[in-house]
Write a protein that holds these residues in place. Structure first.
Motif, mmCIF file in Angstrom:
data_model
loop_
_atom_site.group_PDB
_atom_site.id
_atom_site.type_symbol
_atom_site.label_atom_id
_atom_site.label_comp_id
_atom_site.label_asym_id
_atom_site.label_seq_id
_atom_site.Cartn_x
_atom_site.Cartn_y
_atom_site.Cartn_z
ATOM 1 N N ASP A 142 0.835 -1.212 0.000
ATOM 2 C CA ASP A 142 0.000 0.000 0.000
ATOM 3 C C ASP A 142 0.869 1.262 0.000
ATOM 4 O O ASP A 142 0.567 2.250 -0.675
ATOM 5 N N LYS A 143 1.945 1.203 0.753
ATOM 6 C CA LYS A 143 2.786 2.394 0.942
ATOM 7 C C LYS A 143 3.707 2.632 -0.253
ATOM 8 O O LYS A 143 3.956 3.773 -0.629
ATOM 9 N N TYR A 144 4.203 1.554 -0.846
ATOM 10 C CA TYR A 144 5.164 1.696 -1.940
ATOM 11 C C TYR A 144 4.561 1.117 -3.232
ATOM 12 O O TYR A 144 3.870 1.801 -3.953
ATOM 13 N N SER A 145 4.833 -0.152 -3.519
ATOM 14 C CA SER A 145 4.313 -0.772 -4.734
ATOM 15 C C SER A 145 4.341 -2.281 -4.575
ATOM 16 O O SER A 145 5.180 -2.818 -3.841
ATOM 17 N N TYR A 146 3.434 -2.968 -5.255
ATOM 18 C CA TYR A 146 3.410 -4.423 -5.192
ATOM 19 C C TYR A 146 4.564 -5.043 -5.988
ATOM 20 O O TYR A 146 5.004 -6.167 -5.711
ATOM 21 N N ARG A 147 5.072 -4.360 -6.994
ATOM 22 C CA ARG A 147 5.991 -4.967 -7.954
ATOM 23 C C ARG A 147 7.286 -5.502 -7.320
ATOM 24 O O ARG A 147 7.611 -6.680 -7.479
ATOM 25 N N PRO A 148 8.065 -4.674 -6.614
ATOM 26 C CA PRO A 148 9.315 -5.212 -6.040
ATOM 27 C C PRO A 148 9.058 -6.292 -5.001
ATOM 28 O O PRO A 148 9.878 -7.205 -4.850
ATOM 29 N N LEU A 149 7.939 -6.213 -4.290
ATOM 30 C CA LEU A 149 7.647 -7.208 -3.263
ATOM 31 C C LEU A 149 7.348 -8.573 -3.867
ATOM 32 O O LEU A 149 7.783 -9.603 -3.341
ATOM 33 N N THR A 150 6.596 -8.603 -4.972
ATOM 34 C CA THR A 150 6.290 -9.892 -5.598
ATOM 35 C C THR A 150 7.560 -10.551 -6.131
ATOM 36 O O THR A 150 7.750 -11.765 -5.989
ATOM 37 N N VAL A 151 8.429 -9.755 -6.725
ATOM 38 C CA VAL A 151 9.699 -10.297 -7.226
ATOM 39 C C VAL A 151 10.568 -10.774 -6.068
ATOM 40 O O VAL A 151 11.157 -11.860 -6.113
ATOM 41 N N GLY A 207 9.638 -11.734 -2.999
ATOM 42 C CA GLY A 207 9.083 -12.917 -2.339
ATOM 43 C C GLY A 207 9.410 -14.196 -3.090
ATOM 44 O O GLY A 207 9.879 -15.191 -2.496
ATOM 45 N N LEU A 208 9.187 -14.209 -4.408
ATOM 46 C CA LEU A 208 9.457 -15.415 -5.192
ATOM 47 C C LEU A 208 10.959 -15.664 -5.344
ATOM 48 O O LEU A 208 11.387 -16.816 -5.459
ATOM 49 N N SER A 209 11.753 -14.606 -5.335
ATOM 50 C CA SER A 209 13.215 -14.783 -5.391
ATOM 51 C C SER A 209 13.720 -15.440 -4.105
ATOM 52 O O SER A 209 14.601 -16.316 -4.140
ATOM 53 N N ILE A 210 13.166 -15.011 -2.966
ATOM 54 C CA ILE A 210 13.528 -15.641 -1.686
ATOM 55 C C ILE A 210 13.172 -17.116 -1.718
ATOM 56 O O ILE A 210 13.972 -17.987 -1.345
ATOM 57 N N ASN A 211 11.955 -17.437 -2.169
ATOM 58 C CA ASN A 211 11.527 -18.833 -2.204
ATOM 59 C C ASN A 211 12.377 -19.657 -3.159
ATOM 60 O O ASN A 211 12.649 -20.833 -2.909
ATOM 61 N N THR A 212 12.790 -19.061 -4.277
ATOM 62 C CA THR A 212 13.671 -19.778 -5.208
ATOM 63 C C THR A 212 14.976 -20.170 -4.523
ATOM 64 O O THR A 212 15.410 -21.330 -4.578
ATOM 65 N N ALA A 213 15.603 -19.195 -3.859
ATOM 66 C CA ALA A 213 16.875 -19.452 -3.177
ATOM 67 C C ALA A 213 16.705 -20.470 -2.047
ATOM 68 O O ALA A 213 17.529 -21.385 -1.884
ATOM 69 N N VAL A 214 15.620 -20.338 -1.280
ATOM 70 C CA VAL A 214 15.397 -21.247 -0.150
ATOM 71 C C VAL A 214 15.149 -22.666 -0.646
ATOM 72 O O VAL A 214 15.639 -23.640 -0.056
ATOM 73 N N LEU A 215 14.396 -22.818 -1.729
ATOM 74 C CA LEU A 215 14.123 -24.165 -2.244
ATOM 75 C C LEU A 215 15.397 -24.841 -2.743
ATOM 76 O O LEU A 215 15.570 -26.054 -2.566
ATOM 77 N N PHE A 216 16.300 -24.089 -3.342
ATOM 78 C CA PHE A 216 17.589 -24.685 -3.717
ATOM 79 C C PHE A 216 18.349 -25.129 -2.469
ATOM 80 O O PHE A 216 19.054 -26.154 -2.485
ATOM 81 N N ALA A 217 18.198 -24.381 -1.378
ATOM 82 C CA ALA A 217 18.828 -24.784 -0.111
ATOM 83 C C ALA A 217 18.157 -26.028 0.457
ATOM 84 O O ALA A 217 18.827 -26.908 1.019
ATOM 85 N N VAL A 218 16.832 -26.124 0.326
ATOM 86 C CA VAL A 218 16.103 -27.318 0.782
ATOM 87 C C VAL A 218 16.556 -28.540 -0.006
ATOM 88 O O VAL A 218 16.671 -29.643 0.538
ATOM 89 N N ALA A 219 16.821 -28.362 -1.304
ATOM 90 C CA ALA A 219 17.277 -29.483 -2.135
ATOM 91 C C ALA A 219 18.617 -30.033 -1.659
ATOM 92 O O ALA A 219 18.973 -31.173 -1.986
ATOM 93 N N ALA A 220 19.365 -29.251 -0.899
ATOM 94 C CA ALA A 220 20.679 -29.686 -0.409
ATOM 95 C C ALA A 220 20.585 -30.398 0.944
ATOM 96 O O ALA A 220 21.622 -30.826 1.482
ATOM 97 N N ILE A 244 5.423 -12.553 1.469
ATOM 98 C CA ILE A 244 5.899 -11.322 0.822
ATOM 99 C C ILE A 244 5.319 -11.221 -0.589
ATOM 100 O O ILE A 244 4.974 -10.135 -1.064
ATOM 101 N N PHE A 245 5.198 -12.366 -1.255
ATOM 102 C CA PHE A 245 4.645 -12.381 -2.615
ATOM 103 C C PHE A 245 3.121 -12.285 -2.642
ATOM 104 O O PHE A 245 2.544 -11.484 -3.394
ATOM 105 N N GLN A 246 2.434 -13.085 -1.827
ATOM 106 C CA GLN A 246 0.996 -13.281 -1.994
ATOM 107 C C GLN A 246 0.166 -12.032 -1.722
ATOM 108 O O GLN A 246 -0.717 -11.690 -2.521
ATOM 109 N N SER A 247 0.395 -11.365 -0.633
ATOM 110 C CA SER A 247 -0.448 -10.213 -0.284
ATOM 111 C C SER A 247 -0.379 -9.102 -1.336
ATOM 112 O O SER A 247 -1.422 -8.651 -1.830
#
Length: 477
Positions: free
Chosen positions: A326-335, A337-350, A373-376
């Motif tokens: 609401d205060k800034y923009s949805y765009r950087p937050l969606t990117v 959130g999914l970037s964090i999950n991408t990195a974490v899932l590669f860590a889970v694979a290890a 971070i992504f969904q809302s």
């Protein structure tokens, strides 16, 4: 809306919507822990008892768009109240069921009400809250989803142990009555006269049949009920029927879905990235409990506690993420959130046989935080991009993509795991002594990498929304 709502009134409406979301989410998970007891007391095998869960999911999925469209024509307040009433009646029927057939039928009734509430919840929030508060409000509903998922299994276990399996349904009755009363007393009528009062029955039948074919084929593939030679034609038939439906809708004056919605870049790309994120999360979360119990050898209580860091972190982060959008923009937050999950899932694979509980708990918390971070912000952007008179159908489409993503992720991950490990997930029980951890980890890692790639694709799609104007949306309205 006909009048400006006070701040207190808006938050009272949000409370009502949150109650509906909590109930629908809770009943999607609360039943699982009671299935062995239901199977024993109703003298039914586990395979048949699974329909208590499957019938609920299928019914919700096929009706989401129907309720969304009906609410746009006749008003969201009536349909939302109807959802509470039918859900409560279905819960009572479940609690009084004396055999499995009656219980499954009652779950269908319950799901009819739940689908109406789920389809309309985001539309009501988007209608009531202005653009500068919408993200925060949708963040709270996202936290409610996480809390419902977190509380469901443990509450189901407590109620079943202390009373009986019927109590997990009967507890809904007072909450449902409260929700119906709040709906009638707090939610203003949101009827838009711009819509012609003509419902597209033929298109609805085609769409419901197509969705049913898609979901049944994916669910049966997940349970290894259908061989590939039957699954593929069934899936193709569902896809073909979807194309026929789209062709039919193009020529209607008042279609079930106005296809122009998908020409709105923010809307269509938001749905695509959400679909991929739910594919990734469901694909990974279905195998993590098996990893914890069969590779690390922890009991179900410890496994549940470790996994609970995921919804707990999501519940904390979702309102914060929504407020930031609401205060800034949805765009950087969606990117982000999914970037964090991408990195974490590669860590889970290890992860391996010697990974620490602390490491796993941190990874689960980061997964939940990244998803929140992504969904809302994503939900806020999707619902903010459509005309107000189509908020009902837009909410239904958003919920449908979420369900389709979860079912697709689960089915695809089971298929990938089976081919890469040569193990059957349905035959793990009782194999502790002969369990092959190396083969499991080989398949597990491929599944998690698949999930990471899905998140990465979702992040790239979200990144494309970070450039260009929000044409055709209500963001600047």
């Amino acid at each position: 809306m006909n009048r400006e709502l006070t701040s207190f009134h808006k938050w009272l409406i949000l409370l009502n919507v949150s109650v509906s979301i909590f109930m629908a989410t809770l009943d999607g998970s609360i039943v699982n822990v009671a299935l062995p007891v239901v199977s024993r007391e109703l003298a039914a095998d586990i395979g048949s008892v699974q329909w208590v869960v499957t019938s609920y999911l299928l019914t919700i999925s096929v009706l989401l768009l129907v309720w969304g469209k009906i609410s746009d024509i006749y008003g969201r307040k009536k349909i939302f109240a109807f959802g509470f009433i039918i859900f409560t009646a279905g819960s009572l029927m479940c609690g009084l069921s004396a055999d499995l057939k009656m219980l499954v039928l009652s779950r269908v009734v319950q799901a009819i009400g739940a689908s109406a509430m789920m389809a309309l919840s985001q539309g009501i929030v988007a209608e009531v809250f202005p653009a500068n508060e919408r993200g925060k409000a949708l963040g709270i509903t996202g936290a409610t989803v996480a809390i419902g998922s977190l509380v469901g299994p443990s509450l189901g276990g407590v109620l079943t142990h202390a009373f009986n399996w019927q109590s997990i349904f009967l507890i809904n009755i007072p909450i449902g009555i409260l929700g119906a009363v709040l709906t009638f007393t707090t939610i203003p009528e949101m009827h838009r006269t711009a819509e012609t009062k003509k419902f597209d029955f033929k298109g609805s039948v085609m769409l419901v049949t197509a969705i049913l074919l898609l979901f049944i084929s994916l669910l049966f593939l997940q349970e290894r009920i259908l061989p590939l030679k039957i699954f593929i034609p069934l899936l193709l038939l569902g896809v073909a029927l979807l194309f026929i439906f789209i062709s039919y809708e193009k020529n209607l004056e008042n279609p079930l879905i106005r296809l122009e919605l998908f020409k709105i870049k923010v809307f269509s790309l938001g749905l695509s990235s959400a679909f991929l994120s739910f594919v990734a999360m469901s694909a990974s979360l279905i195998f993590i409990p098996f990893y914890l119990q069969y590779v690390l050898g922890v009991d179900t209580r410890a496994a549940g506690l470790l996994i609970s860091f995921y919804p707990a972190a999501s519940a904390i982060v979702a309102p914060i993420s929504g407020r930031l959008s609401d205060k800034y923009s949805y765009r950087p937050l969606t990117v982000l959130g999914l970037s964090i999950n991408t990195a974490v899932l590669f860590a889970v694979a290890a992860l391996n046989e010697s990974s620490s509980f602390l490491r796993i708990a941190v990874l689960m918390a980061l997964l939940g935080a990244g998803g929140a971070i992504f969904q809302s912000p994503n939900n806020s952007s999707v619902m903010g991009a459509v005309p107000r008179e189509q908020l009902g159908i837009a909410g239904g489409i958003n919920a449908l993509f979420r369900n389709l993503g979860m079912v697709s992720g689960t089915a695809l991950s089971v298929l990938i795991f089976t081919f890469t490990s040569n193990m059957d997930i349905n035959n793990f029980s009782g194999q502790n002594g002969a369990f092959d951890a190396v083969r499991f980890l080989n398949g597990f890692r491929v599944v998690i990498i698949f999930a990471a790639v899905m998140c990465m694709l979702g992040a790239l799609i979200s990144l494309t929304r970070s450039v260009g104007a929000v044409s055709g949306s209500r963001e600047k309205a």
